[in-house]
Design an enzyme around this catalytic site. Structure first.
Site, PDB file in Angstrom:
ATOM      1  N   GLU A  96       0.845  -1.197   0.000  1.00 17.33           N
ATOM      2  CA  GLU A  96       0.000   0.000   0.000  1.00 17.33           C
ATOM      3  C   GLU A  96       0.878   1.244   0.000  1.00 17.33           C
ATOM      4  O   GLU A  96       2.026   1.217   0.456  1.00 17.33           O
ATOM      5  CB  GLU A  96      -0.920  -0.045   1.235  1.00 17.33           C
ATOM      6  N   ASP A  97       0.326   2.352  -0.519  1.00 14.10           N
ATOM      7  CA  ASP A  97       1.100   3.590  -0.541  1.00 14.10           C
ATOM      8  C   ASP A  97       1.196   4.234   0.834  1.00 14.10           C
ATOM      9  O   ASP A  97       2.272   4.570   1.299  1.00 14.10           O
ATOM     10  CB  ASP A  97       0.536   4.598  -1.573  1.00 14.10           C
ATOM     11  N   ASP A 100      -3.010   5.969   6.506  1.00 13.83           N
ATOM     12  CA  ASP A 100      -3.480   7.251   7.042  1.00 13.83           C
ATOM     13  C   ASP A 100      -4.383   6.963   8.240  1.00 13.83           C
ATOM     14  O   ASP A 100      -3.898   6.734   9.342  1.00 13.83           O
ATOM     15  CB  ASP A 100      -4.174   8.027   5.921  1.00 13.83           C
ATOM     16  N   PHE A 150      -1.021  16.226   3.937  1.00  9.82           N
ATOM     17  CA  PHE A 150      -1.438  15.591   2.690  1.00  9.82           C
ATOM     18  C   PHE A 150      -0.277  15.607   1.701  1.00  9.82           C
ATOM     19  O   PHE A 150       0.306  16.653   1.430  1.00  9.82           O
ATOM     20  CB  PHE A 150      -2.665  16.296   2.097  1.00  9.82           C
TER      21      PHE A 150
HETATM   22  P1  IMP Z   1      -6.838   5.448   5.054  1.00 11.18           P
HETATM   23  O1  IMP Z   1      -7.989   4.516   4.845  1.00 11.18           O
HETATM   24  O2  IMP Z   1      -7.252   6.716   5.740  1.00 11.18           O
HETATM   25  O3  IMP Z   1      -5.637   4.823   5.711  1.00 11.18           O
HETATM   26  O4  IMP Z   1      -6.420   5.980   3.643  1.00 11.18           O
HETATM   27  C1  IMP Z   1      -5.775   5.215   2.791  1.00 11.18           C
HETATM   28  C2  IMP Z   1      -5.872   5.766   1.390  1.00 11.18           C
HETATM   29  O5  IMP Z   1      -6.169   7.169   1.362  1.00 11.18           O
HETATM   30  C3  IMP Z   1      -4.542   5.588   0.753  1.00 11.18           C
HETATM   31  O6  IMP Z   1      -4.529   4.414   0.008  1.00 11.18           O
HETATM   32  C4  IMP Z   1      -4.447   6.798  -0.131  1.00 11.18           C
HETATM   33  O7  IMP Z   1      -4.945   6.471  -1.398  1.00 11.18           O
HETATM   34  C5  IMP Z   1      -5.355   7.838   0.458  1.00 11.18           C
HETATM   35  N1  IMP Z   1      -4.576   8.861   1.175  1.00 11.18           N
HETATM   36  C6  IMP Z   1      -4.446   9.031   2.499  1.00 11.18           C
HETATM   37  N2  IMP Z   1      -3.633  10.043   2.797  1.00 11.18           N
HETATM   38  C7  IMP Z   1      -3.210  10.524   1.602  1.00 11.18           C
HETATM   39  C8  IMP Z   1      -2.302  11.589   1.241  1.00 11.18           C
HETATM   40  O8  IMP Z   1      -1.696  12.286   2.063  1.00 11.18           O
HETATM   41  N3  IMP Z   1      -2.127  11.761  -0.097  1.00 11.18           N
HETATM   42  C9  IMP Z   1      -2.737  11.013  -1.046  1.00 11.18           C
HETATM   43  N4  IMP Z   1      -3.577  10.016  -0.750  1.00 11.18           N
HETATM   44  C10 IMP Z   1      -3.808   9.775   0.573  1.00 11.18           C
HETATM   45 MG    MG Z   2      -5.401   5.687  -2.847  1.00  7.06          MG
END
Ligand code: IMP
Ligand code: MG
Length: 175
Positions: A96-97, A100, A150
């Site tokens: 995963e990238d 968050d 972000f």
């Molecule tokens: P989570 O479910 O909040 O952990 O978010 C995960 C997804 O949100 C990641 O796979 C990203 O695609 C997107 N995301 C969260 N933070 C960022 C950011 O800072 N930049 C770009 N995409 C983000």
């Molecule tokens: Mg994403």
């Protein structure tokens, strides 16, 4: 909306860390048994570089779950693409990238768990330093811990833009 310069993480720093991550994974896992599942779309650049630094793994597949519009998590998850390769009794490495809120990854990990794999490991390029409520997983491999800002580039986007930048930038959004 503007990219904050210089980059938060330069391409040189990313590439060095990706090589180290590949070594960490190789220390723990038998690559020949490894079934890699790339979480689309943000992880593609990272996953390709990581995989180039690993010997031949068993398989490479994809999963796509959307939860984002703009910079705020909508909290809703939509499954767009599910893996087609066999997961049951396999050693799975999810790539995963960014971790968050952790909701997307938790959801995906739970989905994979339901397919009865032998093991699941989670590798993320970035983990944001923040409180996480209701999320009880954490990544097994983390490229960089970053502040809760972000970011875009190296696969990560803002409404579809900036993915193909080689460095990672903080994006200042004035909406
Ligand atoms: P989570 O479910 O909040 O952990 O978010 C995960 C997804 O949100 C990641 O796979 C990203 O695609 C997107 N995301 C969260 N933070 C960022 C950011 O800072 N930049 C770009 N995409 C983000
Ligand atoms: Mg994403």
């Amino acid at each position: 909306m503007q990219l904050i310069r210089p980059p938060l993480i330069s391409k040189e720093t990313i590439q060095k860390r990706v090589i180290e991550l590949a070594k960490e994974i190789l220390n723990d896992c038998n690559y020949e048994e490894l079934h890699v599942i790339i979480i689309l779309r943000g992880a593609i650049f990272f996953a390709v570089d990581l995989l180039r630094n690993l010997p031949p793994v068993n398989s490479i597949d994809f999963i796509k779950v959307s939860s984002y519009t703009g910079t705020q998590s909508s909290g809703k998850l939509v499954v767009d693409i599910l893996p087609t390769d066999k997961i049951s009794q396999q050693h799975i490495l999810l790539v995963e990238d960014i971790f968050d809120t952790g909701l997307t990854t938790s959801y995906i990990k739970e989905w994979v768990q339901q397919q009865s794999p032998k093991s699941i490991k989670l590798c993320v390029l970035l983990e944001k330093e923040k409180e996480r409520n209701g999320v009880n997983i954490s990544p097994d491999y983390v490229g960089f811990h970053i502040e809760d800002k972000f970011v875009v580039g190296y696969g990560m986007d803002y409404n579809g833009r900036f993915r193909n930048l080689s460095d990672i930038y903080v994006l200042e959004v004035t909406e």
